[in-house]
Design an enzyme around this catalytic site. Structure first.
Site, PDB file in Angstrom:
ATOM      1  N   ASP A 104       8.662  13.820  29.793  1.00 40.32           N
ATOM      2  CA  ASP A 104       9.248  13.711  31.135  1.00 40.32           C
ATOM      3  C   ASP A 104       9.035  14.970  31.969  1.00 40.32           C
ATOM      4  O   ASP A 104       9.271  14.953  33.170  1.00 40.32           O
ATOM      5  CB  ASP A 104      10.759  13.441  31.056  1.00 40.32           C
ATOM      6  CG  ASP A 104      11.512  14.653  30.530  1.00 40.32           C
ATOM      7  OD1 ASP A 104      11.074  15.228  29.503  1.00 40.32           O
ATOM      8  OD2 ASP A 104      12.516  15.053  31.154  1.00 40.32           O
ATOM      9  N   ASP A 136      14.573  15.601  25.133  1.00 37.84           N
ATOM     10  CA  ASP A 136      15.470  15.642  26.290  1.00 37.84           C
ATOM     11  C   ASP A 136      14.816  14.973  27.497  1.00 37.84           C
ATOM     12  O   ASP A 136      13.778  15.431  27.974  1.00 37.84           O
ATOM     13  CB  ASP A 136      15.798  17.102  26.662  1.00 37.84           C
ATOM     14  CG  ASP A 136      16.408  17.878  25.493  1.00 37.84           C
ATOM     15  OD1 ASP A 136      17.462  17.463  25.010  1.00 37.84           O
ATOM     16  OD2 ASP A 136      15.808  18.890  25.079  1.00 37.84           O
ATOM     17  N   ASN A 156      17.967  23.060  19.954  1.00 42.16           N
ATOM     18  CA  ASN A 156      19.053  22.128  19.631  1.00 42.16           C
ATOM     19  C   ASN A 156      18.534  20.727  19.317  1.00 42.16           C
ATOM     20  O   ASN A 156      19.302  19.761  19.345  1.00 42.16           O
ATOM     21  CB  ASN A 156      20.036  22.068  20.808  1.00 42.16           C
ATOM     22  CG  ASN A 156      20.742  23.395  21.015  1.00 42.16           C
ATOM     23  OD1 ASN A 156      21.445  23.870  20.133  1.00 42.16           O
ATOM     24  ND2 ASN A 156      20.513  24.027  22.160  1.00 42.16           N
ATOM     25  N   ARG A 177      13.270  28.242  25.614  1.00 35.91           N
ATOM     26  CA  ARG A 177      14.348  28.894  26.371  1.00 35.91           C
ATOM     27  C   ARG A 177      13.899  30.165  27.104  1.00 35.91           C
ATOM     28  O   ARG A 177      14.028  30.272  28.320  1.00 35.91           O
ATOM     29  CB  ARG A 177      15.500  29.218  25.408  1.00 35.91           C
ATOM     30  CG  ARG A 177      16.799  29.549  26.088  1.00 35.91           C
ATOM     31  CD  ARG A 177      17.881  29.855  25.042  1.00 35.91           C
ATOM     32  NE  ARG A 177      18.139  28.714  24.169  1.00 35.91           N
ATOM     33  CZ  ARG A 177      18.873  28.789  23.043  1.00 35.91           C
ATOM     34  NH1 ARG A 177      19.420  29.936  22.684  1.00 35.91           N
ATOM     35  NH2 ARG A 177      19.075  27.712  22.302  1.00 35.91           N
ATOM     36  N   SER A 181      13.361  22.537  22.500  1.00 31.43           N
ATOM     37  CA  SER A 181      14.763  22.945  22.353  1.00 31.43           C
ATOM     38  C   SER A 181      15.098  23.320  20.918  1.00 31.43           C
ATOM     39  O   SER A 181      14.738  22.611  19.982  1.00 31.43           O
ATOM     40  CB  SER A 181      15.685  21.802  22.794  1.00 31.43           C
ATOM     41  OG  SER A 181      17.027  22.134  22.504  1.00 31.43           O
ATOM     42  N   ASP A 224       8.702  13.720  23.224  1.00 32.03           N
ATOM     43  CA  ASP A 224       9.612  14.767  23.665  1.00 32.03           C
ATOM     44  C   ASP A 224      11.020  14.174  23.551  1.00 32.03           C
ATOM     45  O   ASP A 224      11.181  12.942  23.491  1.00 32.03           O
ATOM     46  CB  ASP A 224       9.292  15.160  25.114  1.00 32.03           C
ATOM     47  CG  ASP A 224      10.303  16.141  25.674  1.00 32.03           C
ATOM     48  OD1 ASP A 224      10.565  17.153  25.005  1.00 32.03           O
ATOM     49  OD2 ASP A 224      10.845  15.872  26.768  1.00 32.03           O
ATOM     50  N   GLY A 237      11.171  21.634  30.014  1.00 31.89           N
ATOM     51  CA  GLY A 237      10.164  21.434  28.961  1.00 31.89           C
ATOM     52  C   GLY A 237       9.742  22.693  28.228  1.00 31.89           C
ATOM     53  O   GLY A 237       9.151  22.611  27.156  1.00 31.89           O
TER      54      GLY A 237
HETATM   55  O1  BG6 Z   1      17.924  26.188  25.093  1.00 29.75           O
HETATM   56  P1  BG6 Z   1      17.304  25.189  24.197  1.00 29.75           P
HETATM   57  O2  BG6 Z   1      18.272  24.117  23.721  1.00 29.75           O
HETATM   58  O3  BG6 Z   1      16.563  25.807  23.071  1.00 29.75           O
HETATM   59  O4  BG6 Z   1      16.270  24.374  25.063  1.00 29.75           O
HETATM   60  C1  BG6 Z   1      15.096  24.931  25.620  1.00 29.75           C
HETATM   61  C2  BG6 Z   1      14.444  23.920  26.556  1.00 29.75           C
HETATM   62  O5  BG6 Z   1      14.213  22.717  25.852  1.00 29.75           O
HETATM   63  C3  BG6 Z   1      13.549  21.698  26.583  1.00 29.75           C
HETATM   64  O6  BG6 Z   1      13.449  20.561  25.778  1.00 29.75           O
HETATM   65  C4  BG6 Z   1      14.281  21.355  27.846  1.00 29.75           C
HETATM   66  O7  BG6 Z   1      13.474  20.508  28.621  1.00 29.75           O
HETATM   67  C5  BG6 Z   1      14.601  22.609  28.645  1.00 29.75           C
HETATM   68  O8  BG6 Z   1      15.439  22.290  29.718  1.00 29.75           O
HETATM   69  C6  BG6 Z   1      15.311  23.619  27.776  1.00 29.75           C
HETATM   70  O9  BG6 Z   1      15.550  24.783  28.516  1.00 29.75           O
END
Ligand code: BG6
Length: 251
Positions: free
Chosen positions: A190, A16, A134, A66, A132, A14, A63
């Site tokens: 995590d 973040d 991102n 969104r 994520s 993972d 985790g």
């Molecule tokens: O909004 P993003 O960047 O697509 O991320 C979605 C989720 O991605 C996960 O990796 C994070 O643990 C979450 O906190 C987050 O909300």
């Protein structure tokens, strides 16, 4: 090898909160986005909801992809909003997340960088599996892209219509793209939802990474990770790389 079972040839990380210090950025961005909305609405019983807190984040959002995180939190609070509000909340959170990234950059955890070097030197395949959207920019900003053979991120989850964590699908896809089954891969997570995903996927090892404390004393979060099925819980990947007394998976 590296504190993992012999059968493991692939590590599925993972991102973040495991490799980079960005779980805290997600938490800040979510807290601001939810707490801009909550005072202006009422729950299904007509009450103004209490503010969004870190424990809400860990229980419902951490985790998960969104929209899943938004929906899980709203359902837990018995709040009904229209899809447009959900979309706008997600957009507001993402704008804030990107603004903080732009301002502060991304810090990789030193123990994670050391573990990535050791894993690469030992010939382990390395993949990142993150909910994520991102994931790419965060890896790039942290200078970690060069380590990663395969990335499964929130965009893949949406495009391939995968069930997000706590379902095992994104980790199973990561393993498949690396050419192994779950018995050949270890998951590093995590978030409680991510550990649950690794456990549901029957991976050879599910390492719970508890960044909420630097103590070896089990924290409440470490207990939650163990409860979700972690085969081991560590506060730093150094313990797996260097060895020493197992911190164990608290009961
Ligand atoms: O909004 P993003 O960047 O697509 O991320 C979605 C989720 O991605 C996960 O990796 C994070 O643990 C979450 O906190 C987050 O909300």
């Amino acid at each position: 090898m590296l504190g993992l079972p012999e059968s493991v040839t692939v590590a599925l990380f993972d991102l973040d909160g495991v490799l980079t210090d960005t779980a805290s950025v997600h938490l800040t961005a979510w807290t601001e986005a939810f707490n801009n909305l909550l005072p202006d609405i009422v729950d299904d019983d007509g009450h103004t909801p209490a503010p969004f807190t870190e424990s809400d984040y860990r229980a419902h959002v951490d985790g998960r992809p969104r929209e899943d995180g938004i929906n899980a939190f709203l359902a837990a609070r018995r709040i009904t909003v229209d899809p447009d509000t959900v979309a706008k909340l997600g957009q507001a959170k993402n704008r804030r997340f990107l603004a903080i990234l732009d301002r502060d950059g991304v810090t990789p955890y030193p123990d994670a960088v050391a573990y990535l070097h050791a894993a690469r030197d030992a010939g382990l395949g390395i993949a990142v599996v993150t909910s994520s959207r991102n994931g790419g920019p965060v890896l790039e900003a942290a200078g970690l892209t060069e380590f990663v053979a395969v990335r499964v991120d929130g965009n893949d989850i949406v495009e391939r219509h995968l069930a997000g964590k706590p379902a095992p699908d994104s980790f199973l896809l990561g393993a498949e793209l690396m050419g192994v089954g779950p018995a050949g891969a270890a998951v590093f997570e995590d978030a409680v939802s991510g550990v649950a995903a690794g456990s549901a996927g029957d991976f050879a090892a599910v390492i719970g990474v508890d960044r909420t404390t630097s103590e070896t004393q089990p924290s409440p979060h470490a207990k939650d990770l163990a409860g979700a099925g972690a085969t081991d819980v560590v506060t730093s990947l150094d313990r797996l790389r260097i060895g020493g007394q197992p911190e164990g998976a608290p009961q």
